[in-house]
Design a protein around this motif. Structure first.
Motif, PDB file in Angstrom:
ATOM      1  N   MET A  12       2.395   3.661  -1.536  1.00  0.00           N
ATOM      2  CA  MET A  12       3.351   2.996  -0.740  1.00  0.00           C
ATOM      3  C   MET A  12       3.828   1.659  -1.007  1.00  0.00           C
ATOM      4  O   MET A  12       4.840   1.083  -1.035  1.00  0.00           O
ATOM      5  CB  MET A  12       2.672   3.178   0.661  1.00  0.00           C
ATOM      6  CG  MET A  12       2.607   4.556   1.258  1.00  0.00           C
ATOM      7  SD  MET A  12       2.353   4.452   2.895  1.00  0.00           S
ATOM      8  CE  MET A  12       2.748   6.096   3.527  1.00  0.00           C
ATOM      9  N   LYS A  13       2.675   0.855  -1.432  1.00  0.00           N
ATOM     10  CA  LYS A  13       2.883  -0.477  -1.807  1.00  0.00           C
ATOM     11  C   LYS A  13       3.919  -0.673  -2.970  1.00  0.00           C
ATOM     12  O   LYS A  13       4.813  -1.511  -3.098  1.00  0.00           O
ATOM     13  CB  LYS A  13       1.653  -1.297  -1.779  1.00  0.00           C
ATOM     14  CG  LYS A  13       0.926  -1.511  -0.476  1.00  0.00           C
ATOM     15  CD  LYS A  13      -0.349  -1.912  -0.750  1.00  0.00           C
ATOM     16  CE  LYS A  13      -0.469  -3.598  -1.582  1.00  0.00           C
ATOM     17  NZ  LYS A  13      -1.687  -4.048  -1.484  1.00  0.00           N
ATOM     18  N   ALA A  14       3.435   0.154  -4.177  1.00  0.00           N
ATOM     19  CA  ALA A  14       4.158   0.224  -5.194  1.00  0.00           C
ATOM     20  C   ALA A  14       5.819   0.492  -5.102  1.00  0.00           C
ATOM     21  O   ALA A  14       6.550  -0.216  -5.538  1.00  0.00           O
ATOM     22  CB  ALA A  14       3.588   1.233  -6.184  1.00  0.00           C
ATOM     23  N   TYR A  15       6.025   1.468  -4.267  1.00  0.00           N
ATOM     24  CA  TYR A  15       7.195   1.924  -3.917  1.00  0.00           C
ATOM     25  C   TYR A  15       7.753   0.951  -3.272  1.00  0.00           C
ATOM     26  O   TYR A  15       9.151   0.666  -3.524  1.00  0.00           O
ATOM     27  CB  TYR A  15       7.424   3.227  -3.196  1.00  0.00           C
ATOM     28  CG  TYR A  15       8.884   3.974  -2.834  1.00  0.00           C
ATOM     29  CD1 TYR A  15       9.708   4.122  -3.887  1.00  0.00           C
ATOM     30  CD2 TYR A  15       9.244   3.547  -1.459  1.00  0.00           C
ATOM     31  CE1 TYR A  15      11.142   4.318  -3.529  1.00  0.00           C
ATOM     32  CE2 TYR A  15      10.782   3.562  -1.261  1.00  0.00           C
ATOM     33  CZ  TYR A  15      11.513   4.205  -2.363  1.00  0.00           C
ATOM     34  OH  TYR A  15      12.911   4.324  -1.883  1.00  0.00           O
ATOM     35  N   TYR A  16       7.338   0.398  -1.913  1.00  0.00           N
ATOM     36  CA  TYR A  16       7.978  -0.571  -1.378  1.00  0.00           C
ATOM     37  C   TYR A  16       8.522  -1.810  -2.011  1.00  0.00           C
ATOM     38  O   TYR A  16       9.386  -2.466  -1.561  1.00  0.00           O
ATOM     39  CB  TYR A  16       7.108  -1.128  -0.157  1.00  0.00           C
ATOM     40  CG  TYR A  16       7.523  -2.272   0.755  1.00  0.00           C
ATOM     41  CD1 TYR A  16       8.304  -1.881   1.809  1.00  0.00           C
ATOM     42  CD2 TYR A  16       6.929  -3.384   0.753  1.00  0.00           C
ATOM     43  CE1 TYR A  16       8.763  -2.683   2.674  1.00  0.00           C
ATOM     44  CE2 TYR A  16       7.322  -4.280   1.715  1.00  0.00           C
ATOM     45  CZ  TYR A  16       8.301  -4.008   2.411  1.00  0.00           C
ATOM     46  OH  TYR A  16       8.889  -4.994   3.326  1.00  0.00           O
ATOM     47  N   MET A  17       7.590  -2.215  -3.061  1.00  0.00           N
ATOM     48  CA  MET A  17       8.021  -3.566  -3.752  1.00  0.00           C
ATOM     49  C   MET A  17       9.194  -3.193  -4.732  1.00  0.00           C
ATOM     50  O   MET A  17      10.004  -3.904  -4.846  1.00  0.00           O
ATOM     51  CB  MET A  17       6.729  -3.963  -4.865  1.00  0.00           C
ATOM     52  CG  MET A  17       5.336  -4.270  -4.052  1.00  0.00           C
ATOM     53  SD  MET A  17       5.795  -5.748  -3.091  1.00  0.00           S
ATOM     54  CE  MET A  17       5.964  -6.875  -4.343  1.00  0.00           C
ATOM     55  N   TYR A  35       6.298  -2.353  12.523  1.00  0.00           N
ATOM     56  CA  TYR A  35       6.055  -1.816  11.166  1.00  0.00           C
ATOM     57  C   TYR A  35       5.137  -2.640  10.165  1.00  0.00           C
ATOM     58  O   TYR A  35       5.093  -3.762  10.128  1.00  0.00           O
ATOM     59  CB  TYR A  35       7.341  -1.740  10.434  1.00  0.00           C
ATOM     60  CG  TYR A  35       8.422  -0.696  11.231  1.00  0.00           C
ATOM     61  CD1 TYR A  35       8.628   0.478  10.981  1.00  0.00           C
ATOM     62  CD2 TYR A  35       9.435  -1.201  12.367  1.00  0.00           C
ATOM     63  CE1 TYR A  35       9.425   1.463  11.601  1.00  0.00           C
ATOM     64  CE2 TYR A  35       9.935  -0.327  12.921  1.00  0.00           C
ATOM     65  CZ  TYR A  35      10.378   0.982  12.446  1.00  0.00           C
ATOM     66  OH  TYR A  35      11.169   1.802  13.082  1.00  0.00           O
ATOM     67  N   ALA A  36       4.289  -1.625   9.488  1.00  0.00           N
ATOM     68  CA  ALA A  36       3.252  -2.491   8.468  1.00  0.00           C
ATOM     69  C   ALA A  36       4.061  -3.222   7.483  1.00  0.00           C
ATOM     70  O   ALA A  36       4.992  -3.010   6.996  1.00  0.00           O
ATOM     71  CB  ALA A  36       2.530  -1.199   8.221  1.00  0.00           C
ATOM     72  N   ALA A  37       3.325  -4.281   7.181  1.00  0.00           N
ATOM     73  CA  ALA A  37       3.575  -5.087   6.039  1.00  0.00           C
ATOM     74  C   ALA A  37       3.069  -4.492   4.619  1.00  0.00           C
ATOM     75  O   ALA A  37       1.612  -4.097   4.702  1.00  0.00           O
ATOM     76  CB  ALA A  37       3.102  -6.505   6.145  1.00  0.00           C
ATOM     77  N   LEU A  38       3.886  -4.294   3.683  1.00  0.00           N
ATOM     78  CA  LEU A  38       3.288  -3.605   2.764  1.00  0.00           C
ATOM     79  C   LEU A  38       3.158  -4.298   1.339  1.00  0.00           C
ATOM     80  O   LEU A  38       3.104  -3.868   0.294  1.00  0.00           O
ATOM     81  CB  LEU A  38       4.186  -2.260   2.367  1.00  0.00           C
ATOM     82  CG  LEU A  38       3.796  -1.222   3.347  1.00  0.00           C
ATOM     83  CD1 LEU A  38       4.663  -0.045   3.148  1.00  0.00           C
ATOM     84  CD2 LEU A  38       2.177  -0.688   3.588  1.00  0.00           C
ATOM     85  N   ASP A  39       3.547  -5.641   1.347  1.00  0.00           N
ATOM     86  CA  ASP A  39       3.627  -6.656   0.419  1.00  0.00           C
ATOM     87  C   ASP A  39       2.257  -6.831  -0.146  1.00  0.00           C
ATOM     88  O   ASP A  39       1.118  -6.373   0.510  1.00  0.00           O
ATOM     89  CB  ASP A  39       4.526  -7.776   0.453  1.00  0.00           C
ATOM     90  CG  ASP A  39       3.876  -8.748   1.739  1.00  0.00           C
ATOM     91  OD1 ASP A  39       2.755  -9.488   1.531  1.00  0.00           O
ATOM     92  OD2 ASP A  39       4.345  -8.330   2.868  1.00  0.00           O
ATOM     93  N   ASN A  40       1.998  -7.443  -1.321  1.00  0.00           N
ATOM     94  CA  ASN A  40       0.752  -7.844  -1.934  1.00  0.00           C
ATOM     95  C   ASN A  40      -0.075  -8.756  -0.830  1.00  0.00           C
ATOM     96  O   ASN A  40      -1.264  -9.036  -1.294  1.00  0.00           O
ATOM     97  CB  ASN A  40       0.926  -8.367  -3.432  1.00  0.00           C
ATOM     98  CG  ASN A  40       1.180  -7.374  -4.232  1.00  0.00           C
ATOM     99  OD1 ASN A  40       1.033  -6.109  -4.124  1.00  0.00           O
ATOM    100  ND2 ASN A  40       2.092  -7.755  -5.261  1.00  0.00           N
ATOM    101  N   ASN A  41       0.503  -9.434  -0.178  1.00  0.00           N
ATOM    102  CA  ASN A  41      -0.173 -10.343   0.709  1.00  0.00           C
ATOM    103  C   ASN A  41      -0.685 -10.053   2.038  1.00  0.00           C
ATOM    104  O   ASN A  41      -1.435 -10.439   2.530  1.00  0.00           O
ATOM    105  CB  ASN A  41       0.547 -11.750   0.844  1.00  0.00           C
ATOM    106  CG  ASN A  41       1.116 -12.490  -0.324  1.00  0.00           C
ATOM    107  OD1 ASN A  41       0.203 -13.164  -0.551  1.00  0.00           O
ATOM    108  ND2 ASN A  41       2.224 -12.471  -0.640  1.00  0.00           N
ATOM    109  N   ALA A  42      -0.478  -8.731   2.193  1.00  0.00           N
ATOM    110  CA  ALA A  42      -0.830  -8.051   3.434  1.00  0.00           C
ATOM    111  C   ALA A  42      -2.176  -7.546   3.492  1.00  0.00           C
ATOM    112  O   ALA A  42      -2.785  -7.091   2.512  1.00  0.00           O
ATOM    113  CB  ALA A  42       0.111  -6.830   3.833  1.00  0.00           C
ATOM    114  N   MET A  43      -2.914  -7.869   4.605  1.00  0.00           N
ATOM    115  CA  MET A  43      -4.211  -7.571   4.849  1.00  0.00           C
ATOM    116  C   MET A  43      -4.273  -6.500   5.977  1.00  0.00           C
ATOM    117  O   MET A  43      -3.470  -6.341   6.770  1.00  0.00           O
ATOM    118  CB  MET A  43      -5.116  -8.638   5.081  1.00  0.00           C
ATOM    119  CG  MET A  43      -5.323  -9.510   3.865  1.00  0.00           C
ATOM    120  SD  MET A  43      -6.240 -10.940   4.390  1.00  0.00           S
ATOM    121  CE  MET A  43      -5.297 -11.870   5.332  1.00  0.00           C
TER     122      MET A  43
END
Length: 671
Positions: free
Chosen positions: A313-318, A374-382
């Motif tokens: 999901m993170k890969a697609y979101y980016m 809505y969830a944060a899906l970037d690389n800084n999201a925890m």
């Protein structure tokens, strides 16, 4: 390139008593019009002559060999495009360069040329150019010019035997005001070449234009915002409204460069644009349809190897953030990870769980924290889950976000039940952290000076400069006695951001400027050698509390400052090109010059004056305005140094080697 010929069927009605065919009168006007049909002559020259050079390489089996382009500069003010192909024989050069619409490439789709116009393009810029042709060990130099009757002419200037290989060079004299234009045109014309030209006389950074996606016959350049059809090494802009409307998004936003075979598309004689005939439109539509399918495949390939659902999901979101057209109907519902649809990942997560809240730093507006469903899906999201029995999870998360030095921090908070749901879907259990691992929220009492001589405690609001484009300042909580106390404070006027930061005067007591806005504030802070975090804007009461902790009024510092300056030196420093001077002073050859060398004397003097005035330069605009001074030209030791300096500043590429070599040689000769 093979042109599409048509045969006209003529049906004659009645008798024809007389007939004549049209012709063109040979004149300077006619030839100038034929050579001058380009809207961008600089780009046209590079494109046409460069394409001819590449065609010659193809004809001689050297398609992997780069052509060579010499960029004009102050010491060598000419453009020269050289190929290492077949060269042109003495016989052919007279027919090719003296006959418009004469081309040797009309029977092949392996080469770009066909109109017989591009080789004469230099007449649109210069009345006089030089051709160097090497064929079978003989080098001939030709001059091409307008003769006394105003007609284009070619003459053989010299002939000699040579060991150089075959090839052709076209050399055109260039005005110094056009140096940069030809450099920019070279980059634009050649940036999509697979084999980039060898550049002499200057530098071009080809790496600034790298593709983010690459398919079998296409590339995608995110920064372009324009798609091109690449045919015969020439990039033609695709007009999005001339093709299928379904292609608008991807053509407008993906920066596509699509390869076409020579002859697939119809083009204008200037090669500046496509002719949107039925054949051209159909060819573009078919290629874009293939690109779309390929794009979906590329995206799936990038996410399918993800170890878990969250990573996918993170890969697609980016990718979706980078390529805005991906959230259109092109992709929607088409990208899956192990059978799970992830084309709208944030919505998919929201539909599966109910407790999710996402917290991040607010970039603008009131308050410090932004909250989303809505969830944060970037690389800084925890990800954290609430394991506290007595509540307080939200406050801990908000405190963590506010206190973090990372401006892009995001925390997704869920309850234990929803955490288990996400793990069952494919999220890794290791991604979830305990809220109890975050620091407990520290409560502070209202700031006060207190009694009994104790130091003030609590939290006050301080303001820092923030964006220089807005009048407002950025607010921050300051924990008195805990956070580092700023060195200086400025009291703001009530609820506004107006303030009096003091008046700066010169050593003669004359007014220079009032510190009352962001621009003057920034300049004076730099002049005083302070960092922007050393000074804060506060309310009156907050200033009193900060002063009790050692902070001092900024306006007193400014009022007591006395500025000493030499106006002539400041004027001279403002005229210098410091990037050029710095490069020369640091060059390895500069130290080899004697201390008496005029160039070294001049550069060293510039360096010293710059160093001496570095502090005062921060407030020079106000000093200049106050004195109403008129800038004069720099003073040079002699005419040679002046020529060297202007050659460096007028040509924005690396000429230091040539200039310093000339300075060293002139010194050696004089000795």
């Amino acid at each position: 390139m093979i042109l599409q010929d048509t045969t006209n069927s003529i049906e004659q009605i009645g008798d024809i008593t007389e007939q004549a065919e049209f012709s063109i009168k040979a004149s300077k006007k006619a030839f100038s019009l034929l050579s001058g049909m380009y809207s961008d002559i600089y780009l046209g020259i590079i494109r046409e002559i460069g394409a001819n050079g590449i065609d010659s390489h193809i004809a001689s089996g050297k398609s992997d060999v780069p052509i060579e382009i010499h960029l004009p500069n102050a010491l060598e003010p000419w453009l020269k495009i050289r190929d290492f192909g077949t060269g042109i024989s003495h016989k052919d050069i007279y027919s090719i360069y003296t006959t418009y619409f004469e081309s040797t490439k009309t029977n092949t789709n392996e080469q770009t040329g066909c109109f017989g116009l591009g080789s004469k393009i230099f007449f649109a810029y210069s009345d006089n150019s030089t051709i160097y042709s090497i064929v079978d060990g003989v080098k001939r130099i030709y001059n091409i010019f307008f003769n006394e009757r105003g007609l284009p002419s070619i003459s053989l200037m010299s002939q000699e035997n040579t060991k150089e290989g075959n090839g052709l060079s076209v050399q055109i004299p260039v005005k110094n005001t056009d140096f940069d234009k030809f450099r920019e045109a070279t980059y634009t014309a050649c940036k999509f070449y697979e084999v980039k030209p060898t550049i002499t006389g200057g530098k071009i950074d080809w790496d600034q234009n790298k593709p983010q996606f690459t398919g079998g016959f296409w590339k995608s350049f995110h920064k372009n915002n324009q798609s091109y059809a690449l045919m015969g090494k020439i990039a033609y802009p695709i007009e999005t409204y001339k093709v299928d409307g379904d292609h608008y998004d991807i053509l407008r936003k993906a920066g596509l460069v699509i390869d076409f075979n020579i002859g697939d598309l119809e083009i204008t004689p200037s090669r500046e644009a496509l002719i949107y005939s039925e054949q051209t439109i159909q060819a573009i539509n078919e290629k874009v349809n293939h690109v779309k399918k390929d794009f979906v495949t590329k995206v799936e390939e990038m996410v399918k190897d993800s170890d878990n659902l969250l990573d996918a999901m993170k890969a697609y979101y980016m990718l979706e953030n980078q390529w805005s057209f991906l959230n259109s109907k092109l992709i929607s519902g088409n990208v899956k990870w192990k059978g799970i649809e992830i084309s709208n990942a944030r919505k998919s997560i929201k539909d599966k769980i109910t407790s999710l809240k996402s917290y991040s730093k607010k970039q603008w507006g009131r308050g410090k924290t932004s909250i989303s469903d809505y969830a944060a899906l970037d690389n800084n999201a925890m990800w954290f889950y609430d394991d506290l029995k007595r509540g307080g999870a939200v406050n801990r998360v908000i405190q963590e976000v506010r206190m973090s030095m990372n401006p892009n921090i995001s925390i997704n908070l869920v309850d234990e039940k929803d955490m288990k749901t996400l793990i069952q879907l494919g999220f890794p259990a290791s991604v979830f952290q305990l809220v109890s691992s975050l620091p407990a929220v520290v409560t502070t009492r209202k700031a006060s000076s207190g009694g009994g001589g104790g130091k003030p405690k609590g939290v006050v609001v301080v303001y820092t400069k923030g964006s220089g484009h807005r009048d407002s300042w950025e607010s921050n909580d300051h924990n008195l006695g805990v956070d580092a106390t700023p060195k200086y404070y400025i009291v703001k006027d009530g609820s506004t951001f107006k303030f009096d930061g003091g008046t700066l005067k010169c050593d003669k007591g004359e007014h220079i400027l009032n510190v009352n806005d962001k621009q003057t504030y920034q300049s004076v802070v730099r002049y005083l050698g302070l960092q922007e975090e050393d000074v804060v804007l506060v309310a009156k009461r907050s200033g009193e509390l900060l002063e009790a902790l050692g902070s001092k009024p900024f306006n007193e510092l400014v009022d007591n400052e006395s500025v000493t300056y030499d106006l002539d030196v400041l004027n001279e420093v403002s005229l210098m090109d410091h990037s050029v001077i710095d490069r020369i002073a640091k060059h390895k050859t500069f130290s080899k010059l004697s201390d008496e060398n005029p160039l070294k004397v001049f550069i060293s003097d510039c360096v010293q004056k710059t160093k001496d005035s570095k502090k005062t330069n921060n407030i020079f605009p106000w000093i200049e305005h106050k004195n109403k001074s008129t800038k004069k030209d720099l003073t040079f030791p002699n005419a040679l140094v002046e020529l060297m300096y202007h050659s460096l500043t007028s040509w924005r590429v690396n000429t230091e080697d040539m200039v310093l070599k000339a300075a060293l040689e002139s010194e050696n000769k004089s000795n």
